[in-house]
Design a protein around this motif. Structure first.
Motif, PDB file in Angstrom:
ATOM      1  N   VAL A   1      -1.008  -0.592  -6.400  1.00  0.00           N
ATOM      2  CA  VAL A   1      -2.344  -0.607  -7.009  1.00  0.00           C
ATOM      3  C   VAL A   1      -3.314   0.266  -6.221  1.00  0.00           C
ATOM      4  O   VAL A   1      -4.163   0.954  -6.800  1.00  0.00           O
ATOM      5  CB  VAL A   1      -2.875  -2.054  -7.096  1.00  0.00           C
ATOM      6  N   LEU A   2      -3.172   0.243  -4.897  1.00  0.00           N
ATOM      7  CA  LEU A   2      -4.105   0.956  -4.017  1.00  0.00           C
ATOM      8  C   LEU A   2      -3.355   1.979  -3.170  1.00  0.00           C
ATOM      9  O   LEU A   2      -2.773   1.630  -2.141  1.00  0.00           O
ATOM     10  CB  LEU A   2      -4.820  -0.043  -3.088  1.00  0.00           C
ATOM     11  N   PRO A   3      -3.336   3.239  -3.551  1.00  0.00           N
ATOM     12  CA  PRO A   3      -2.712   4.249  -2.697  1.00  0.00           C
ATOM     13  C   PRO A   3      -3.474   4.376  -1.377  1.00  0.00           C
ATOM     14  O   PRO A   3      -4.655   4.001  -1.287  1.00  0.00           O
ATOM     15  CB  PRO A   3      -2.830   5.534  -3.524  1.00  0.00           C
TER      16      PRO A   3
ATOM     17  N   TYR B   1      -3.695  -2.941   4.659  1.00  0.00           N
ATOM     18  CA  TYR B   1      -3.023  -3.535   3.503  1.00  0.00           C
ATOM     19  C   TYR B   1      -2.854  -5.045   3.689  1.00  0.00           C
ATOM     20  O   TYR B   1      -3.016  -5.823   2.739  1.00  0.00           O
ATOM     21  CB  TYR B   1      -1.659  -2.882   3.264  1.00  0.00           C
ATOM     22  N   ARG B   2      -2.545  -5.463   4.890  1.00  0.00           N
ATOM     23  CA  ARG B   2      -2.396  -6.893   5.159  1.00  0.00           C
ATOM     24  C   ARG B   2      -3.746  -7.601   5.033  1.00  0.00           C
ATOM     25  O   ARG B   2      -3.832  -8.710   4.491  1.00  0.00           O
ATOM     26  CB  ARG B   2      -1.794  -7.111   6.550  1.00  0.00           C
ATOM     27  N   ASN B   3      -4.814  -6.972   5.520  1.00  0.00           N
ATOM     28  CA  ASN B   3      -6.152  -7.559   5.398  1.00  0.00           C
ATOM     29  C   ASN B   3      -6.524  -7.763   3.938  1.00  0.00           C
ATOM     30  O   ASN B   3      -7.000  -8.836   3.541  1.00  0.00           O
ATOM     31  CB  ASN B   3      -7.196  -6.651   6.056  1.00  0.00           C
TER      32      ASN B   3
ATOM     33  N   THR C   1      -8.256  -3.720 -10.255  1.00  0.00           N
ATOM     34  CA  THR C   1      -7.534  -4.462 -11.301  1.00  0.00           C
ATOM     35  C   THR C   1      -8.473  -5.049 -12.351  1.00  0.00           C
ATOM     36  O   THR C   1      -8.048  -5.852 -13.181  1.00  0.00           O
ATOM     37  CB  THR C   1      -6.703  -5.601 -10.670  1.00  0.00           C
ATOM     38  N   GLY C   2      -9.745  -4.655 -12.303  1.00  0.00           N
ATOM     39  CA  GLY C   2     -10.694  -5.103 -13.309  1.00  0.00           C
ATOM     40  C   GLY C   2     -11.067  -6.558 -13.222  1.00  0.00           C
ATOM     41  O   GLY C   2     -11.404  -7.185 -14.230  1.00  0.00           O
TER      42      GLY C   2
END
Length: 283
Positions: free
Chosen positions: A133-135, A166-168, A207-208
Motif C-alpha cells: 500500500v505504501l511504497p 513500516y513497523r511503526n 486506503t480511504g
C-alpha cells in the motif's frame, strides 16, 4: 486540566463511543537505560492514560523496544546492555505516581511491547501488506517537520530506518488493532504528540479510511524544541540529581504547557516523586 480544548487538536472525530485509547512514548532515545527515561517519555504515556480515564476506557501504550534495538548502532548503544523490562516497569511506576498526584483514577494499562512474541508476529504478518500500500518513497520524511524532507533516502541507514518506519505505521493500522489487540478501529482513539501524526494517518489516507486522533504539541525543551530531540543538556531525565532537576526545570520555561498537564505540581515534584518510586531498583 485536560478539559482545556486549546491543549489538544481533535481530528477525524466520529460518532462512535471511545472504548480504547492508544498512545505512548518514543523510548529509543533512552538507549536501553531506564535511568535515561525523560520527562517527555513520562508525559507521552501519562496523557493517553488521562484521556483513557476520562472515557472510562483502558489505555494501550506502545512500547517499541524491538525497534529501539534495531536502531542501536545508529543511536550508539550496546543492545546487549539494554534493559527494556525495567524501563517499562519504571515508566508504569511514573504513570501511576503522576495520576495519583493529579487525583485522576488510573485506567487499566496494557503494554504493546514490540519485543513480545505475539506482538512481533502480528507486526511481521502485516508489514508486507503495508509495503504494498505504501511504497518506500511515501515514507521519506515521515517524521520531519519540513514537507520537502527526504530522510532517510540516500543514507547508509536507509534500509534499517524504513524497516522501523513500516513497523511503526503497522501499529496504528486497523488490521493490527483488530488481529493483535482485538480492538475495532472505529472505537479507538489515538492520543499522540504531533510528531506521530503522519505515521498514524498515512495508511488510513492511502486506503480511504479515517482514524480518530487527539494530538498535542510535544514537550518543549529550553529552546522550544521537542525535548527528546534537543541537546542532552536540556533534557530532564531520571538519572539527574535533585539539584540538576531543579536547575533545568528553572530554565525550562513554557510554564503554561507543563501546568496544563501537571496542574499545581511542579516538574521537580513529579520527577523527584518518580525517582522515589524507582529508587533502589537496578537501572
Amino acid at each position: 486540566m485536560m478539559s482545556d480544548k486549546n491543549f489538544f487538536t481533535r481530528l477525524n472525530k466520529n460518532n462512535l463511543p471511545v472504548r480504547y485509547v492508544l498512545g505512548g512514548s518514543c523510548i529509543c532515545y533512552a538507549k536501553g537505560v531506564p535511568a535515561r527515561l525523560s520527562l517527555q517519555d513520562l508525559l507521552d504515556s501519562v496523557l493517553p492514560a488521562i484521556i483513557a480515564s476520562q472515557h472510562n476506557a483502558p489505555v494501550y501504550l506502545y512500547f517499541q523496544s524491538h525497534e529501539a534495538i534495531m536502531m542501536a548502532d545508529l543511536l550508539h548503544f550496546d543492545p546487549q546492555q539494554a534493559n527494556h523490562k525495567t524501563m517499562r516497569e519504571w515508566l508504569e511506576a511514573g504513570i501511576v505516581y503522576t495520576l495519583n498526584q493529579l487525583n485522576i483514577p488510573l485506567p487499566p494499562i496494557y503494554w504493546v511491547d514490540t519485543s513480545e512474541d505475539k506482538i512481533r508476529r502480528h507486526i511481521e504478518q502485516w508489514v508486507p501488506h503495508i509495503k504494498t500500500v505504501l511504497p518506500a518513497s511515501m515514507l521519506y520524511g515521515l517524521y520531519a517537520k519540513k514537507p520537502d524532507a527526504t530522510y532517510p533516502q540516500g543514507t547508509g541507514e536507509e534500509k534499517m530506518i524504513l524497516g522501523v518506519y513500516y513497523r511503526n505505521i503497522t501499529l496504528y493500522t486497523p488490521e493490527f488493532l483488530s488481529t493483535a489487540l482485538d480492538i475495532p478501529s472505529g472505537q479507538a482513539l489515538f492520543v499522540e504528540n504531533t510528531t506521530q501524526q503522519k505515521a498514524i494517518q498515512i495508511y488510513y489516507h492511502a486506503t480511504g479510511q479515517n482514524c480518530d486522533m487527539l494530538l498535542y504539541t510535544p514537550a518543549p525543551n529550553t529552546q522550544g524544541k521537542e525535548m527528546c530531540l534537543g541537546n542532552s543538556n536540556h533534557k530532564i531525565e531520571l538519572r539527574l540529581t535533585a539539584k540538576q532537576i531543579m536547575q533545568r526545570a528553572a530554565k525550562l520555561g513554557h510554564d503554561d504547557y507543563y501546568q496544563a498537564i501537571l496542574n499545581r505540581h511542579s516538574i521537580v515534584d513529579i520527577m523527584r516523586g518518580w525517582q522515589s518510586k524507582v529508587s533502589g531498583n537496578e537501572a
